[in-house]
Design a protein around this motif. Structure first.
Motif, PDB file in Angstrom:
ATOM      1  N   VAL A 255       1.129  -1.269  -0.053  1.00 42.82           N
ATOM      2  CA  VAL A 255      -0.317   0.158   0.051  1.00 42.82           C
ATOM      3  C   VAL A 255       1.037   0.885  -0.269  1.00 42.82           C
ATOM      4  O   VAL A 255      -0.232   2.400  -0.137  1.00 42.82           O
ATOM      5  N   HIS A 256       1.951   0.932   0.378  1.00 45.30           N
ATOM      6  CA  HIS A 256       2.794   1.987   0.451  1.00 45.30           C
ATOM      7  C   HIS A 256       5.020   1.846   0.056  1.00 45.30           C
ATOM      8  O   HIS A 256       4.880   0.813   0.364  1.00 45.30           O
ATOM      9  N   GLU A 257       5.639   3.097  -0.419  1.00 41.71           N
ATOM     10  CA  GLU A 257       6.790   3.001  -0.768  1.00 41.71           C
ATOM     11  C   GLU A 257       7.482   3.873  -0.794  1.00 41.71           C
ATOM     12  O   GLU A 257       6.687   5.067  -0.983  1.00 41.71           O
ATOM     13  N   VAL A 258       8.493   4.325  -0.292  1.00 45.21           N
ATOM     14  CA  VAL A 258       9.270   5.231  -0.414  1.00 45.21           C
ATOM     15  C   VAL A 258      10.547   4.285  -0.802  1.00 45.21           C
ATOM     16  O   VAL A 258      11.624   3.577  -0.042  1.00 45.21           O
ATOM     17  N   GLY A 259      10.865   5.219  -1.747  1.00 43.71           N
ATOM     18  CA  GLY A 259      12.712   4.215  -2.600  1.00 43.71           C
ATOM     19  C   GLY A 259      13.360   5.363  -2.668  1.00 43.71           C
ATOM     20  O   GLY A 259      13.622   5.960  -1.621  1.00 43.71           O
ATOM     21  N   ALA A 260      14.460   5.757  -4.601  1.00 39.87           N
ATOM     22  CA  ALA A 260      15.479   6.648  -3.811  1.00 39.87           C
ATOM     23  C   ALA A 260      14.854   7.008  -4.635  1.00 39.87           C
ATOM     24  O   ALA A 260      14.473   7.447  -6.015  1.00 39.87           O
ATOM     25  N   VAL A 261      16.121   8.249  -4.571  1.00 37.65           N
ATOM     26  CA  VAL A 261      15.595   9.629  -5.741  1.00 37.65           C
ATOM     27  C   VAL A 261      17.867   9.352  -6.093  1.00 37.65           C
ATOM     28  O   VAL A 261      18.468   9.667  -5.432  1.00 37.65           O
ATOM     29  N   THR A 262      17.205   9.281  -7.448  1.00 36.29           N
ATOM     30  CA  THR A 262      18.777   8.936  -8.198  1.00 36.29           C
ATOM     31  C   THR A 262      18.720  10.561  -9.772  1.00 36.29           C
ATOM     32  O   THR A 262      17.835  11.584  -9.962  1.00 36.29           O
ATOM     33  N   ASP A 263      19.744  11.061  -9.636  1.00 41.15           N
ATOM     34  CA  ASP A 263      19.779  11.890 -11.083  1.00 41.15           C
ATOM     35  C   ASP A 263      20.929  11.418 -11.916  1.00 41.15           C
ATOM     36  O   ASP A 263      21.766  11.725 -12.469  1.00 41.15           O
ATOM     37  N   GLY A 264      21.120  10.061 -12.164  1.00 35.12           N
ATOM     38  CA  GLY A 264      21.811   9.439 -13.880  1.00 35.12           C
ATOM     39  C   GLY A 264      23.278   8.960 -13.413  1.00 35.12           C
ATOM     40  O   GLY A 264      23.732   8.662 -13.685  1.00 35.12           O
ATOM     41  N   GLY A 265      23.674   8.528 -11.738  1.00 31.30           N
ATOM     42  CA  GLY A 265      24.708   8.021 -11.496  1.00 31.30           C
ATOM     43  C   GLY A 265      25.515   8.996 -10.292  1.00 31.30           C
ATOM     44  O   GLY A 265      26.778   8.938 -10.200  1.00 31.30           O
ATOM     45  N   THR A 266      25.483  10.630 -10.269  1.00 31.15           N
ATOM     46  CA  THR A 266      25.881  11.144  -9.484  1.00 31.15           C
ATOM     47  C   THR A 266      25.894  11.765  -8.410  1.00 31.15           C
ATOM     48  O   THR A 266      26.423  11.300  -7.479  1.00 31.15           O
ATOM     49  N   SER A 267      24.534  11.120  -7.793  1.00 33.72           N
ATOM     50  CA  SER A 267      24.373  10.976  -6.703  1.00 33.72           C
ATOM     51  C   SER A 267      22.756   9.752  -6.214  1.00 33.72           C
ATOM     52  O   SER A 267      21.995   9.725  -7.367  1.00 33.72           O
ATOM     53  N   ILE A 268      22.889   9.801  -5.303  1.00 32.96           N
ATOM     54  CA  ILE A 268      21.431   9.096  -4.977  1.00 32.96           C
ATOM     55  C   ILE A 268      20.971   8.900  -3.702  1.00 32.96           C
ATOM     56  O   ILE A 268      21.818   9.187  -2.543  1.00 32.96           O
ATOM     57  N   ASN A 269      19.833   9.395  -3.619  1.00 31.79           N
ATOM     58  CA  ASN A 269      19.343   9.807  -1.508  1.00 31.79           C
ATOM     59  C   ASN A 269      18.047   9.013  -1.132  1.00 31.79           C
ATOM     60  O   ASN A 269      17.709   8.647  -2.173  1.00 31.79           O
ATOM     61  N   TRP A 270      18.275   9.145   0.098  1.00 31.10           N
ATOM     62  CA  TRP A 270      16.545   8.174   0.165  1.00 31.10           C
ATOM     63  C   TRP A 270      15.897   8.923   1.861  1.00 31.10           C
ATOM     64  O   TRP A 270      16.398   8.949   2.685  1.00 31.10           O
ATOM     65  N   PRO A 271      14.762   8.724   0.999  1.00 28.19           N
ATOM     66  CA  PRO A 271      14.033  10.358   1.622  1.00 28.19           C
ATOM     67  C   PRO A 271      13.623   9.244   3.032  1.00 28.19           C
ATOM     68  O   PRO A 271      13.206  10.004   3.858  1.00 28.19           O
ATOM     69  N   SER A 272      13.517   8.022   3.754  1.00 33.98           N
ATOM     70  CA  SER A 272      13.334   7.779   4.207  1.00 33.98           C
ATOM     71  C   SER A 272      14.731   7.530   5.193  1.00 33.98           C
ATOM     72  O   SER A 272      13.720   7.421   6.785  1.00 33.98           O
ATOM     73  N   TYR A 273      15.729   7.806   4.919  1.00 35.00           N
ATOM     74  CA  TYR A 273      17.084   8.210   6.232  1.00 35.00           C
ATOM     75  C   TYR A 273      16.641   8.901   7.066  1.00 35.00           C
ATOM     76  O   TYR A 273      16.418  10.028   6.193  1.00 35.00           O
ATOM     77  N   ASN A 274      16.219   8.901   7.832  1.00 32.80           N
ATOM     78  CA  ASN A 274      16.845  10.059   9.291  1.00 32.80           C
ATOM     79  C   ASN A 274      15.242  10.537   9.305  1.00 32.80           C
ATOM     80  O   ASN A 274      15.136  11.437  10.170  1.00 32.80           O
ATOM     81  N   ALA A 275      14.501  10.009   8.775  1.00 30.70           N
ATOM     82  CA  ALA A 275      12.569  10.088   9.154  1.00 30.70           C
ATOM     83  C   ALA A 275      12.374   9.352  10.671  1.00 30.70           C
ATOM     84  O   ALA A 275      13.500   8.660  11.172  1.00 30.70           O
ATOM     85  N   VAL A 276      11.210   9.289  11.258  1.00 25.46           N
ATOM     86  CA  VAL A 276      11.194   8.629  12.431  1.00 25.46           C
ATOM     87  C   VAL A 276      10.078   7.732  11.900  1.00 25.46           C
ATOM     88  O   VAL A 276       9.354   7.452  12.691  1.00 25.46           O
ATOM     89  N   GLY A 277       9.674   7.499  11.258  1.00 25.89           N
ATOM     90  CA  GLY A 277       8.885   6.392  10.075  1.00 25.89           C
ATOM     91  C   GLY A 277       8.266   6.638   8.631  1.00 25.89           C
ATOM     92  O   GLY A 277       8.845   8.140   8.345  1.00 25.89           O
ATOM     93  N   THR A 278       6.689   6.394   8.807  1.00 29.65           N
ATOM     94  CA  THR A 278       6.434   6.863   7.564  1.00 29.65           C
ATOM     95  C   THR A 278       4.556   7.092   7.854  1.00 29.65           C
ATOM     96  O   THR A 278       4.279   6.672   8.296  1.00 29.65           O
ATOM     97  N   SER A 279       3.415   7.586   6.884  1.00 32.02           N
ATOM     98  CA  SER A 279       2.556   7.710   6.601  1.00 32.02           C
ATOM     99  C   SER A 279       1.688   7.286   5.230  1.00 32.02           C
ATOM    100  O   SER A 279       2.849   7.969   4.045  1.00 32.02           O
TER     101      SER A 279
END
Length: 235
Positions: free
Chosen positions: A123-147
């Protein structure tokens, strides 16, 4: 100066404390803006003290991580179409992705439902934000959970709701990914006539070889990230 044995003990304790602090559990739900007490609406997991992850995607603990506690919980009422939160007991310390699955209690009682068989849907997913190989970021990192929003068309009834955060900092070798898991119990009211799917079994949904589970997130920097599991059912 400390004796050698005392120094070694202090170093060992310091390392253990660092490992525990780097881990996390998901013991609370957020319903109508109110956070439940820890482990009241979420089944208490084996790691409620150690916070250690599951790494074997085929183990029975991969479902709700309760082989030792045998825990059940209270079942809280949530309206279809409303927001449900699942909170960690601290920040999500490791980079990685997040999935939330649900399964309707086939016996009508979430507190005794085991979740066997192909009954789970995402019912829900939080993946990665990529820009083609320069960086990859994780929106769930350092969060306190999800909704997320409970789909309005989800049929009324009692459900298990299972969160997994997949820590990928050591995922470059098989079984290196760390899964932080818990299962809450909810009673959905005011639902519709939707047909959730695709349905999967847990364990069984993953082999551990998926590109979103067996991955080096550091080098070379991934150009894309493939979220493991089925598509999200949005109603």
């Amino acid at each position: 100066m400390f004796p050698t044995k005392s120094l070694a003990l202090l170093v060992g304790l310091s390392t253990l404390l660092a490992q525990v602090n780097a881990h996390y559990t998901f013991p609370t739900l957020v319903v109508n803006g109110q956070t439940t007490a820890a482990w009241s609406a979420v089944r208490k997991t084996n790691n409620f003290n150690s916070r250690a992850p599951v790494t074997d995607v085929k183990s029975a603990d991969f479902r709700c991580y309760t082989s030792e506690t045998r825990a059940t919980a209270s079942t809280v009422t949530v309206a279809a179409g409303s927001t449900l939160g699942i909170n960690s007991d601290g920040t999500i310390y490791h980079p990685g992705s997040l999935n939330v699955y649900m399964a309707k209690a086939t016996n009508g009682d979430a507190s005794t439902f085991t979740g066997d068989g192909a009954v789970w849907f995402k019912v829900h997913e939080v993946g990665a934000v990529t820009d083609g190989g320069t960086s990859i970021n994780w929106p769930s990192y350092n969060a306190v959970g999800t909704s997320f929003t409970i789909p309005k068309s989800l049929p009324s009834g009692q459900y298990l709701v299972r969160i997994e955060h997949i820590a990928l900092h050591s995922a470059s070798s098989f079984a290196g990914a760390q899964f932080y898991i818990s299962c809450g119990q909810i009673n959905v009211t005011g639902g519709g006539s939707g047909n959730p799917g695709p349905l999967v079994s847990i364990p069984g949904v993953y082999t551990g070889n998926e590109p979103g589970i067996l991955i080096n997130i550091y080098w070379p920097i991934p150009t894309t990230y493939v979220q493991p599991g089925p598509a999200v059912w949005r109603g």
